[in-house]
Write an enzyme that holds these catalytic residues in place. Structure first.
Site, mmCIF file in Angstrom:
data_model
loop_
_atom_site.group_PDB
_atom_site.id
_atom_site.type_symbol
_atom_site.label_atom_id
_atom_site.label_comp_id
_atom_site.label_asym_id
_atom_site.label_seq_id
_atom_site.Cartn_x
_atom_site.Cartn_y
_atom_site.Cartn_z
ATOM 1 N N ASP A 675 29.251 45.067 33.789
ATOM 2 C CA ASP A 675 28.388 44.200 32.987
ATOM 3 C C ASP A 675 29.090 43.778 31.695
ATOM 4 O O ASP A 675 29.037 42.606 31.297
ATOM 5 C CB ASP A 675 27.086 44.948 32.674
ATOM 6 C CG ASP A 675 26.098 44.080 31.917
ATOM 7 O OD1 ASP A 675 25.717 43.023 32.438
ATOM 8 O OD2 ASP A 675 25.720 44.463 30.787
ATOM 9 N N LYS A 679 30.398 40.025 30.380
ATOM 10 C CA LYS A 679 30.025 39.481 29.073
ATOM 11 C C LYS A 679 31.254 39.113 28.240
ATOM 12 O O LYS A 679 31.281 38.069 27.578
ATOM 13 C CB LYS A 679 29.161 40.489 28.319
ATOM 14 C CG LYS A 679 27.786 40.710 28.939
ATOM 15 C CD LYS A 679 27.009 41.800 28.211
ATOM 16 C CE LYS A 679 25.622 41.991 28.809
ATOM 17 N NZ LYS A 679 24.862 43.077 28.154
#
Length: 811
Positions: A675, A679
């Site tokens: 994740d 990002k």
């Protein structure tokens, strides 16, 4: 004195004709009135249809004739209560029907229906309705309009003899009764004394002729609508009544499909500067629309939008047309000779092509006429055979103030372009009161809605939202939209219209907007859906100002973005897959959005509701360069490392993150750094660097073996890491440091790593699930810009998505 005209719907039923009586009697209390009436609604069409049955020797003409008799009889029986008056009226009406029956029988016998005969037949509609209304209204005196409305034969058509008619009207009404009743539409040839008419809609014209000849104070047209509307209310739900129009604006709207007034009506009263009021028989208290010479304090550049469906565009083209005088004259003369009306002309500045708009039913004949007219040039190759395109619609935006407002045409074409509407041809008169353009018929609804919305003719601006995903984020977003709906309407004049909602298995749609209070129940019973079906349905609905909102983490849903953007549908997403996937696909999405004039927004991909991506874009757009990014981007991991203590082992901290909704449904996505990598890639790309996920150097804190197998296996084995984490935590605590999982962009280098942060670092006091970003730029080099706040949670993520929606609404 005023002239009141009532249309077919105003005399078409018992309710409406009694409303007419009430209106006339109220007006007559204050001044003398002349009342002009049309035939009962639908009777003119019935008279013509019955004549054609008789012409074909079809005995059903008698059935249709008897139905008309019965309708008029029932009307008289219901509305005339005085026995003597009713009996006299029956005698008058039956005498007229006997005449009409004889004419029909003659047509039936000799199989001939001349123009003269058809004119006589259709005249009975107004004759019948006018004697009924005259009997209904106490004190009304009936006049036969054929005695003073005179026509002459010109160009094979019956046209008004204005001078003679004006003299006869003045003579007829020299001694004006208090209430005069006149049948509209019908007239008489000045030379032959044969019955003629002023054309369909001619009752309006009759009223205007009388008003002009007698210098009436006002002409009132009573119909079944409140007045001129800003657009067709059957297409645009937010259309509303226009209070005031100039004569020119009304004429333009009438000529382009607004069937409120018969266009020739306007000229006679315009010359005499007599105002026209359009009123609703069924809603007499409505102010209606007033049409006059000059509108005071008129601020709106656009008054209304009108349209003609069933348009065909014929293009006359050829190199021989360049600089040759008389080509256009030949085009229009040839078409006029065959009675073909041209309502729009668009010519290239090079003069090598001229496009003309005609009705679709006239297209084939028009092509034949023009091919014949230019047959010699076509044979020589100097011109091409006529090209025709059908399945089109013509739209006109109308307003006298356009000529005083710069940029109207630019806004028009820009707005349509952003909505994916391609203009096939356009024309603007030198008076600048009308801009007309042609589009494909399937784009008409979208064109009308987006223009109505864009030019502030609508009370509210509308965004039509398709929300995909009804889990934690999607559910919160829908709840926020429902809670804010009324306030946004009142404060921002904005309607957030949720027209589609999709779950992982089902989808529901409603062009007018879904009920957001019980959508879950509706979804459960709806048709099964797939991403492909969802995409096709959204594109098929073709709604203006469409926005697709992705609140899923689905790769299949992210794959839809390109098609949606290509169809001019903006995309707002909390789904990181598209923006962090292959760089070329990401870049293509951005370019497509820019090229199509729509938006691709994904602010919540990083930092939930924090304005991180927007700030990076603002810095770059202002000429700054991003040199370095240091960030804690995982609210989940920050929560976990803030929770770990002597009482809360690592596995328990992970479980709490899952239970409180901070982590992904599968926490391994967070723990693996996937994740955060996504990002970081997104931020790096927005900062101007070409980065793939594989370029990011990963320093992970959970062994790779824990990411293999099932989620159940993961939870089972996770406590095995607790002892090691506790040992390291004690050392960390002794050194007065804290763990932070830091994402870094430094030049072209990117990395993610669990770092030990001392108390002097800005990351040290980062609490709970907060995120923090330090941006070092050429301007913010010594003291990096800092953005900090909640970086996880369904509510703040939904709020971030909501903010993206509002950013589109405010453009």
């Amino acid at each position: 004195m005023k002239v009141l005209k009532f249309g077919g719907t105003s005399v078409g039923s018992v309710k409406s004709i009694l409303s007419l009586k009430k209106i006339v009697e109220k007006e007559a209390k204050n001044e003398t009135v002349i009342v002009v009436v049309s035939a009962l609604g639908g009777i003119t069409d019935k008279l013509i249809a019955t004549s054609h049955l008789a012409l074909k020797h079809d005995d059903n003409w008698k059935v249709e004739f008897n139905a008309m008799v019965d309708r008029h009889h029932k009307m008289i029986d219901t509305i005339i209560t005085d026995t003597k008056k009713r009996e006299d009226l029956f005698n008058t009406v039956d005498a007229l029907f006997e005449q009409l029956k004889s004419i029909y029988f003659g047509v039936y016998l000799i199989h001939d229906l001349s123009e003269k005969t058809e004119n006589a037949i259709v005249s009975y509609g107004e004759q019948l309705s006018s004697v009924i209304v005259a009997a209904l209204i106490k004190g009304a005196k009936w006049f036969d309009s054929r005695d003073f409305i005179k026509t002459e034969r010109k160009h094979n058509k019956n046209t008004l003899d204005g001078e003679l008619t004006s003299k006869l009207v003045k003579k007829t009404f020299n001694d004006l009764p208090h209430i005069s009743l006149v049948p509209g539409f019908i007239s008489r040839d000045r030379d032959t004394d044969e019955t003629t008419n002023l054309g369909r809609g001619g009752s309006d014209y009759t009223a205007a002729i009388i008003a002009a000849a007698l210098n009436a104070d006002v002409l009132e047209i009573w119909t079944d609508v409140d007045g001129f509307m800003t657009a067709d209310p059957r297409v645009i739900k937010t259309a509303y009544t226009i209070n005031e129009l100039s004569y020119i604006e009304a004429m333009e709207l009438c000529n382009f499909g607004a069937k409120v007034i018969y266009p020739p009506t306007i000229y006679p009263v315009c010359v005499k500067n007599i105002p026209i009021k359009v009123k609703n028989t069924f809603n007499p208290d409505s102010p209606g629309t007033i049409i006059k010479n000059k509108i005071e304090d008129d601020q709106k550049p656009i008054k209304g939008i009108s349209s003609i469906n069933g348009t065909a565009l014929i293009t006359v083209t050829g190199l021989s047309m360049v600089g040759v005088i008389g080509v256009n004259r030949r085009i229009f003369t040839a078409l006029a000779a065959e009675g073909i009306s041209v309502f729009m002309v668009s010519q290239a500045s090079s003069e090598n092509s001229t496009s003309i708009g005609v009705r679709e039913e006239d297209a084939n004949e028009a092509v034949n006429v023009l091919n014949e007219e230019f047959s010699a040039e076509i044979a020589d190759g100097a011109m091409f055979p006529m090209h025709t395109e059908k399945g089109l619609s013509t739209v006109a935006i109308v307003g006298e103030n356009m000529k005083h407002t710069a940029g109207i045409a630019g806004k028009l074409f820009g707005t349509l372009g952003r909505s994916g509407v391609s203009i096939i041809a356009c024309a603007q008169g030198a008076s600048e009161t009308n801009i007309s353009f042609v589009v494909k018929s399937e784009l008409l609804r979208k064109s009308l809605n987006v223009l109505h919305d864009s030019f502030f003719l609508s009370e509210y601006k509308v965004l039509n939202l398709f929300v995909c995903g009804v889990g934690t984020v999607g559910g919160k977003l829908i709840e926020q939209i429902r809670n804010q709906y009324e306030e946004l309407k009142e404060r921002n004049q904005l309607k957030l219209n949720v027209v589609g909602i999709a779950s992982s298995k089902n989808a529901i749609f409603n062009r007018d907007g879904l009920d957001l209070t019980n959508y879950h129940d509706t979804l459960k019973t709806s048709e099964p859906s797939t991403p492909e079906k969802l995409r096709d349905k959204i594109i098929e609905m073709n709604i203006f100002n469409s926005v697709f909102v992705d609140c899923t983490a689905s790769k299949d849903i992210a794959a839809l973005y390109q098609s949606l953007l290509e169809n001019n549908i903006s995309v707002i997403t909390a789904n990181k897959i598209a923006a962090s996937g292959e760089y070329d696909k990401y870049a293509k999405l951005k370019k497509t959005a820019l090229r199509r004039g729509v938006k691709f927004r994904f602010e919540t991909n990083v930092g939930a509701g924090l304005p991180i991506i927007g700030t990076i874009n603002d810095l770059r757009n202002s000429g700054d360069k991003i040199l370095k990014i240091e960030a804690v981007l995982s609210g989940t991991l920050n929560f976990i490392f803030n929770e770990i203590s002597s009482d809360v082992p690592f596995s328990e901290a992970v479980r709490r993150a899952k239970e409180q909704g901070y982590s992904e449904p599968d926490p391994r996505i967070d723990l693996s750094g996937t994740d955060v990598v996504r990002k970081l890639v997104i931020l790096a790309r927005e900062a101007g660097y070409r980065v793939e996920q594989t370029d990011v150097e990963k320093h992970l804190f959970v062994p790779h073996t824990y990411f293999e197998g099932s989620v159940e296996d993961f939870w089972k084995h996770l406590p095995e890491l607790d002892a090691d984490f506790e040992s390291k935590r004690k050392v960390l605590e002794k050194d007065e440091k804290r763990w932070r999982f830091v994402a870094t962009l430094d030049g072209d280098n990117t990395s993610v790593e669990l770092k030990s942060i001392d108390r002097n670092h800005p990351f040290y006091n980062l609490e709970g699930s907060n995120n923090i970003v330090l941006l070092t730029t050429e301007r913010y080099k010594e003291y990096p810009m800092q953005i900090q706040g909640y970086g996880a949670g369904a509510s703040v993520t939904a709020a971030g998505v909501f903010a993206n929606i509002m950013s589109i609404a405010n453009i």
